[in-house]
Scaffold this motif. Structure first.
Motif, PDB file in Angstrom:
ATOM      1  N   ASN A 141      12.003  10.357  -2.539  1.00 22.17           N
ATOM      2  CA  ASN A 141      10.901   9.811  -1.752  1.00 22.17           C
ATOM      3  C   ASN A 141      11.451   9.107  -0.517  1.00 22.17           C
ATOM      4  OD1 ASN A 141      10.039   8.851  -4.943  1.00 22.17           O
ATOM      5  ND2 ASN A 141       8.750  10.311  -3.879  1.00 22.17           N
ATOM      6  N   PRO A 142      11.120   9.570   0.684  1.00 21.99           N
ATOM      7  CA  PRO A 142      11.604   8.890   1.878  1.00 21.99           C
ATOM      8  C   PRO A 142      10.826   7.600   2.158  1.00 21.99           C
ATOM      9  CG  PRO A 142      10.238  10.743   2.500  1.00 21.99           C
ATOM     10  CD  PRO A 142      10.361  10.776   1.001  1.00 21.99           C
ATOM     11  N   GLY A 146      11.032   1.392   9.518  1.00 20.89           N
ATOM     12  CA  GLY A 146      10.310   0.162   9.812  1.00 20.89           C
ATOM     13  C   GLY A 146       9.532  -0.419   8.653  1.00 20.89           C
ATOM     14  N   VAL A 147       9.537   0.249   7.494  1.00 19.36           N
ATOM     15  CA  VAL A 147       8.820  -0.277   6.326  1.00 19.36           C
ATOM     16  C   VAL A 147       9.750  -1.230   5.591  1.00 19.36           C
ATOM     17  CG1 VAL A 147       7.714   0.290   4.137  1.00 19.36           C
ATOM     18  CG2 VAL A 147       7.333   1.743   6.132  1.00 19.36           C
ATOM     19  N   GLU A 148       9.501  -2.520   5.743  1.00 23.08           N
ATOM     20  CA  GLU A 148      10.411  -3.531   5.198  1.00 23.08           C
ATOM     21  C   GLU A 148      10.321  -3.680   3.690  1.00 23.08           C
ATOM     22  OE1 GLU A 148       9.901  -7.147   7.378  1.00 23.08           O
ATOM     23  OE2 GLU A 148      10.296  -6.172   9.304  1.00 23.08           O
ATOM     24  N   THR A 149       9.221  -3.228   3.091  1.00 19.24           N
ATOM     25  CA  THR A 149       9.073  -3.346   1.637  1.00 19.24           C
ATOM     26  C   THR A 149       9.970  -2.376   0.893  1.00 19.24           C
ATOM     27  OG1 THR A 149       7.290  -1.709   1.555  1.00 19.24           O
ATOM     28  CG2 THR A 149       6.647  -4.040   1.866  1.00 19.24           C
ATOM     29  N   GLY A 150      10.433  -1.318   1.568  1.00 22.69           N
ATOM     30  CA  GLY A 150      11.232  -0.295   0.911  1.00 22.69           C
ATOM     31  C   GLY A 150      10.394   0.692   0.127  1.00 22.69           C
ATOM     32  N   LYS A 151       9.066   0.612   0.250  1.00 15.79           N
ATOM     33  CA  LYS A 151       8.187   1.517  -0.492  1.00 15.79           C
ATOM     34  C   LYS A 151       8.053   2.843   0.246  1.00 15.79           C
ATOM     35  CE  LYS A 151       5.666  -1.869  -3.113  1.00 15.79           C
ATOM     36  NZ  LYS A 151       6.293  -1.707  -4.369  1.00 15.79           N
ATOM     37  N   VAL A 168       5.234  10.924  -1.247  1.00 13.90           N
ATOM     38  CA  VAL A 168       5.807  12.090  -0.581  1.00 13.90           C
ATOM     39  C   VAL A 168       7.282  12.196  -0.968  1.00 13.90           C
ATOM     40  CG1 VAL A 168       6.350  13.057   1.680  1.00 13.90           C
ATOM     41  CG2 VAL A 168       4.181  11.858   1.318  1.00 13.90           C
ATOM     42  N   ALA A 169       7.776  13.408  -1.075  1.00 14.08           N
ATOM     43  CA  ALA A 169       9.191  13.604  -1.411  1.00 14.08           C
ATOM     44  C   ALA A 169       9.707  14.875  -0.760  1.00 14.08           C
ATOM     45  CB  ALA A 169       9.381  13.678  -2.923  1.00 14.08           C
ATOM     46  N   GLU A 170      11.016  14.949  -0.646  1.00  7.94           N
ATOM     47  CA  GLU A 170      11.653  16.182  -0.213  1.00  7.94           C
ATOM     48  C   GLU A 170      12.782  16.496  -1.180  1.00  7.94           C
ATOM     49  OE1 GLU A 170      13.410  15.870   3.679  1.00  7.94           O
ATOM     50  OE2 GLU A 170      13.815  13.749   3.384  1.00  7.94           O
TER      51      GLU A 170
END
Length: 198
Positions: A141-142, A146-151, A168-170
């Motif tokens: 999961n990417p 800029g997402v500071e929560t790491g989610k 979402v995943a790759e």
């Protein structure tokens, strides 16, 4: 007969990142066919009084470019005891109602059911599945810049048998050759929880 199952969900498919079929089954895949592995890691539940927690069901499917055109080819791996497997086939075959009953009319060819050991590893943003020499994939999961929560990035409001919200995943690796369906997975989704009942 009442039943309920819950657990986690992982998939990989042959579409590029992100699979358009997950947005809309009637949209159309990236290529001429969509090839996908749907993995239901069942952590709790009962079907007709039989405890099915600790089992895994994995569907390997090949569909037309537009999934709603039908004529899906589907094979199933089940990691369960004889009694559990019998009950789970009713759920995943759609005979007992629930989400899979809605997909039943789209399946044109049943490629069989095989009993197999399914190894599922979920480690934070990474999820992997191995079924003997037939299925070996890992998705990640990417986390958006800029997402500071790491989610990780999420998609909501989808029509999918496992639910309407996914991360979402790759694919970081994905080699599938089962039931006459062979492909290299590129895209993926995962769900921390799915829950069905009927």
């Amino acid at each position: 007969m009442s039943w309920n199952i819950a657990g986690t969900y992982i998939e990989t498919c042959s579409c590029e990142f992100f699979c358009p079929c997950n947005f809309n089954l009637a949209h159309g895949a990236d290529y001429d066919r969509c090839r996908v592995v749907l993995v239901f890691n069942i952590t709790a539940g009962a079907v007709d009084g039989v405890n099915v927690g600790g089992t895994v069901v994995a569907l390997v499917a090949e569909t037309p470019k537009v999934m709603t055109d039908g004529n899906w080819r589907v094979g199933v791996f089940v990691d369960a005891t004889d009694e559990q497997a019998d009950k789970l086939q009713g759920v995943f075959g759609g005979q007992l109602g629930g989400p899979m009953a809605a997909l039943g009319p789209l399946i044109g060819e049943h490629l069989g059911v095989e009993r197999a050991s399914v190894e599922v590893v979920e480690d934070g943003l990474r999820h992997s599945v191995r079924i003997g020499d037939a299925v070996d994939f890992e998705i990640e999961n990417p986390v958006p810049f800029g997402v500071e929560t790491g989610k990780p990035a999420r998609v909501v409001g989808m029509f999918h048998p496992a639910g309407s919200e996914f991360e979402v995943a790759e694919a970081t690796r994905a080699d599938i050759d089962a039931f006459g369906i062979a492909f290299e997975g590129k895209s993926g989704i995962s769900a921390a929880e799915f829950s069905w009942a009927a």
